[in-house]
Design a protein around this motif. Sequence first.
Motif, PDB file in Angstrom:
ATOM      1  N   ARG A   1       1.069  -1.137  -0.082  1.00  0.00           N
ATOM      2  CA  ARG A   1       0.026   0.014  -0.007  1.00  0.00           C
ATOM      3  C   ARG A   1       0.877   1.237   0.147  1.00  0.00           C
ATOM      4  N   GLY A   2       0.928   1.799  -1.021  1.00  0.00           N
ATOM      5  CA  GLY A   2       2.041   3.052  -1.321  1.00  0.00           C
ATOM      6  C   GLY A   2       2.796   2.914  -2.465  1.00  0.00           C
ATOM      7  N   ALA A   3       2.746   3.588  -3.273  1.00  0.00           N
ATOM      8  CA  ALA A   3       3.779   3.470  -4.811  1.00  0.00           C
ATOM      9  C   ALA A   3       4.832   4.644  -4.715  1.00  0.00           C
ATOM     10  N   GLY A   4       5.187   5.187  -3.724  1.00  0.00           N
ATOM     11  CA  GLY A   4       6.054   6.267  -3.821  1.00  0.00           C
ATOM     12  C   GLY A   4       7.556   5.692  -4.016  1.00  0.00           C
ATOM     13  N   ARG A   5       8.445   6.513  -3.310  1.00  0.00           N
ATOM     14  CA  ARG A   5       9.806   5.974  -3.551  1.00  0.00           C
ATOM     15  C   ARG A   5      10.300   4.945  -2.612  1.00  0.00           C
ATOM     16  N   VAL A   6       9.395   4.657  -1.523  1.00  0.00           N
ATOM     17  CA  VAL A   6       9.608   3.468  -0.639  1.00  0.00           C
ATOM     18  C   VAL A   6       8.954   2.216  -1.152  1.00  0.00           C
TER      19      VAL A   6
ATOM     20  N   HIS B   1       2.681 -13.170  -6.418  1.00  0.00           N
ATOM     21  CA  HIS B   1       1.723 -12.207  -6.765  1.00  0.00           C
ATOM     22  C   HIS B   1       2.106 -10.892  -5.711  1.00  0.00           C
ATOM     23  N   VAL B   2       2.562  -9.885  -6.593  1.00  0.00           N
ATOM     24  CA  VAL B   2       2.714  -8.624  -5.490  1.00  0.00           C
ATOM     25  C   VAL B   2       1.846  -7.479  -6.169  1.00  0.00           C
ATOM     26  N   ASP B   3       0.710  -7.235  -5.326  1.00  0.00           N
ATOM     27  CA  ASP B   3      -0.105  -6.151  -5.615  1.00  0.00           C
ATOM     28  C   ASP B   3       0.290  -4.774  -5.159  1.00  0.00           C
ATOM     29  N   VAL B   4      -0.026  -3.779  -5.830  1.00  0.00           N
ATOM     30  CA  VAL B   4       0.529  -2.364  -5.386  1.00  0.00           C
ATOM     31  C   VAL B   4      -0.982  -1.477  -5.573  1.00  0.00           C
ATOM     32  N   ARG B   5      -1.268  -0.963  -4.148  1.00  0.00           N
ATOM     33  CA  ARG B   5      -2.351  -0.055  -4.167  1.00  0.00           C
ATOM     34  C   ARG B   5      -1.892   1.310  -3.953  1.00  0.00           C
ATOM     35  N   ASP B   6      -2.246   2.404  -4.534  1.00  0.00           N
ATOM     36  CA  ASP B   6      -2.049   3.517  -4.402  1.00  0.00           C
ATOM     37  C   ASP B   6      -2.824   4.427  -5.382  1.00  0.00           C
ATOM     38  N   GLY B   7      -3.083   6.082  -4.974  1.00  0.00           N
ATOM     39  CA  GLY B   7      -4.055   6.750  -5.793  1.00  0.00           C
ATOM     40  C   GLY B   7      -3.034   7.871  -6.382  1.00  0.00           C
TER      41      GLY B   7
END
Length: 387
Positions: A136-141, A156-162
């Motif tokens: 949860r979070g797709a910034g620098r980290v 399975h690696v899912d990414v969640r962010d807006g």
Amino acid sequence: MHPILKPALRRGWHDLNTVQFGVTPAHAVVLGPVDTATGSFLTLLDGTRGVPLLRDEARRMGLPDGHVDALLDRLTGAGLIDDATGGGPEADALRRRTAVLDRLRPDHAALTVTTSEPAEGMRKLAARHTMRVQVRGAGRVGAVIASVLAAAGVGHVDVRDGGCVEPWDVAPGGQTTEAVGERREVAAQRVVRATAPARPPRPDRRRTAPRPAEHEQGGPQLSLVIVAPRDGLGIHSPDPVAVEDLMAAGIPHLYAGVVEATGMVGPLVLPGGTGCARCLLLGRADRDPTWPRLLAQWGSGRSSRQVQACDVGLSTAVAGLAAAHGLAFLDGELPSSTGARWETSAPGLDWHARPVWPHPECPCGAGEGGYGKETPVEEEPHDTMAG
């Protein structure tokens, strides 16, 4: 079984009768006495022979009956033997995918060093492919964590962010310069696919709205969620409401991020077993009654719009450590972030751990006998991590 002396452990002889496997104190083993014939026999433990053939070879070398079995028991007990053909059907399937395994050979070598049973490293590596992690979070980290997990074989690696990728989200191993202006979630998933040894299926690009956490009905259950907010306040003082779904479902989750040039990894929350975000909030409010007021001010719209103090070196270090802790948990271990938070601040960059204790008034239930409950409370850092 096809025994093989673990190749990841370098071999050196102290003298004619004493051999050391491994370099570092954490994993090195010294074996002795070893006679000359047995020392020569060790070279045959290369994974190309089964035990019956090794017995035949030993007889031709003049070694007594039973010597091979006793030696293998001794080496196995010392954690020095791997099985070149073991690990079960999933491991066999991975071995047949040569290109995938070649990408993962360093990871497999590391797992052989940190496990003791033959083929346990291959079994754990193959198990990663069946696991699902959400970031949860797709910034620098967050984006870097996701790409590291995918590169390590998590299937399975899912990414969640807006929102959309900003120039300051770009980082090595994470969001790319070409992704600036694109939806963060979509761009991060592309990075995950590019770094995965075995490419996962491409998502349905007809979907334009962020997908809910529970959309994967029929797929693998979440093994772990890593919460890596772009706003550093969300890692320094995580919002309990943001993880209510994880607490209710009993899903382990790990926090990671950077706030004002301070990197944080942890706590790893085991719902009902270790201190959670609400425990952290309640404990801080006990010590400082003005804490809720400060949080409200720090989280105001004006403050949250500022570009974060998150230099790329520190953010990359935090992402790497968080991914390593996450992988240790997926492999069946409890990393040192379980119930604790590792912190480091620039420019000194000395890592230390702060405990996150269960709070007796928190409804999570960890205060009723969770992990580490009997340890006395400490306010100052209680441990130092080398390096």
